[in-house]
Design a protein around this motif. Structure first.
Motif, PDB file in Angstrom:
ATOM      1  N   UNK A  26      26.235  40.762  25.657  1.00  0.00           N
ATOM      2  CA  UNK A  26      26.683  42.151  25.762  1.00  0.00           C
ATOM      3  C   UNK A  26      26.889  42.779  24.392  1.00  0.00           C
ATOM      4  N   UNK A  27      27.218  41.950  23.397  1.00  0.00           N
ATOM      5  CA  UNK A  27      27.524  42.471  22.061  1.00  0.00           C
ATOM      6  C   UNK A  27      26.677  41.777  20.989  1.00  0.00           C
ATOM      7  N   UNK A  28      25.357  41.916  21.032  1.00  0.00           N
ATOM      8  CA  UNK A  28      24.536  41.332  19.971  1.00  0.00           C
ATOM      9  C   UNK A  28      24.772  42.067  18.654  1.00  0.00           C
ATOM     10  N   UNK A  29      24.376  41.423  17.582  1.00  0.00           N
ATOM     11  CA  UNK A  29      24.598  42.007  16.254  1.00  0.00           C
ATOM     12  C   UNK A  29      23.992  43.397  16.138  1.00  0.00           C
ATOM     13  N   UNK A  30      22.796  43.593  16.674  1.00  0.00           N
ATOM     14  CA  UNK A  30      22.128  44.874  16.476  1.00  0.00           C
ATOM     15  C   UNK A  30      22.914  46.014  17.131  1.00  0.00           C
ATOM     16  N   UNK A  31      23.625  45.726  18.223  1.00  0.00           N
ATOM     17  CA  UNK A  31      24.464  46.748  18.860  1.00  0.00           C
ATOM     18  C   UNK A  31      25.721  47.002  18.027  1.00  0.00           C
ATOM     19  N   UNK A  32      26.347  45.945  17.565  1.00  0.00           N
ATOM     20  CA  UNK A  32      27.571  46.089  16.763  1.00  0.00           C
ATOM     21  C   UNK A  32      27.275  46.877  15.488  1.00  0.00           C
ATOM     22  N   UNK A  33      26.140  46.600  14.869  1.00  0.00           N
ATOM     23  CA  UNK A  33      25.762  47.326  13.656  1.00  0.00           C
ATOM     24  C   UNK A  33      25.415  48.780  13.970  1.00  0.00           C
TER      25      UNK A  33
END
Length: 260
Positions: A26-33
């Motif tokens: 649900x919270x991959x790095x690309x989303x967090x960034x």
């Protein structure tokens, strides 16, 4: 700095490190960034409006302000699921625009499902291209671009052929790549259709999206850097405005209907 401040906010209100560990899908790095880029966009809108007491960013300086985020892009061979993925340049611009237009409240609403990403897009080559360069000459690039842009314009209801690109744009495109040179054809055509630089950038984005991931091997739109090359051509033009960058992103994401 605003991007990193966005991460500091996430550490308190989420997605926190614990949230990511419990549900990495649900919270991959690309989303967090992307959410942090969105926060940076919200800050830029606030600072450029004149509301900030100590930070003053004139609208004419916005292209320079966002340049570091666009330059600090992933190599095109990075996997979308890479734990350090930030996205390609257009991905970062699109996320930033979400916050710029929607404010900080729009940033937590970005999810894996609604995040538009060009990094790792299906249909583009993720391994080294099979030919370098893909066209043997600039003339061949422009011929392919003229055919492609003319066909795209015909799909939109414009019967006129693609126009000869501006020589200055071709000079700027030379160090960027062959798709940038092809995009100069789209810019000239879009400017003729719309009558202004923002419309030209938007038309170019719509055309780029129409071929990106949909082209034959080594055709225009088949390389993972292509969408960024067109964006880089636009932002390298003297006197370019932030609205032109936004126009390109809008055309790419939503097509010609976003250009009116």
């Amino acid at each position: 700095f605003a991007h990193e401040f966005g991460h500091a906010v996430q550490a308190q209100v989420g997605p926190t490190a614990d949230d990511r560990a419990k549900d990495p899908g649900r919270y991959p790095s690309i989303l967090v960034e992307a959410q942090a880029d969105c926060d940076a966009g919200a800050f830029l809108a606030w600072a450029s409006s004149g509301a900030a007491e100590r930070v003053h960013i004139p609208p004419g300086s916005l292209v320079r302000a966002v340049a570091p985020l666009l330059d600090f892009r992933d190599p095109a061979t990075v996997a979308r699921a890479d734990p350090a993925a930030h996205g390609l340049g257009l991905d970062r611009l699109t996320a930033l625009l979400t916050g710029y237009r929607g404010g900080g409240a729009a940033c937590p609403q970005l999810t894996v499902e609604n995040l538009p990403v060009t990094l790792g897009r299906e249909g583009v080559t993720t391994s080294p291209p099979s030919t370098l360069p893909r066209f043997s000459s600039t003339a061949d690039v422009l011929a392919a671009a003229t055919s492609s842009v003319t066909a795209f314009g015909g799909q939109l209801g414009f019967s006129a052929p693609a126009l000869t690109p501006d020589a200055a744009d071709l000079e700027l495109a030379a160090p960027l790549g062959q798709f940038a040179a092809a995009s100069a054809v789209a810019l000239a055509t879009g400017r003729s259709i719309s009558g202004n630089d923002v419309g030209a950038a938007c038309f170019t984005g719509a055309w780029a999206a129409s071929v990106f991931g949909h082209a034959e091997v080594d055709g225009l739109g088949s390389w993972p850097t292509d969408a960024d090359e067109a964006m880089d051509l636009i932002r390298s033009r003297p006197g370019v405005g932030f609205d032109e960058l936004a126009g390109y992103a809008d055309g790419f994401e939503r097509g010609w209907s976003a250009c009116s």
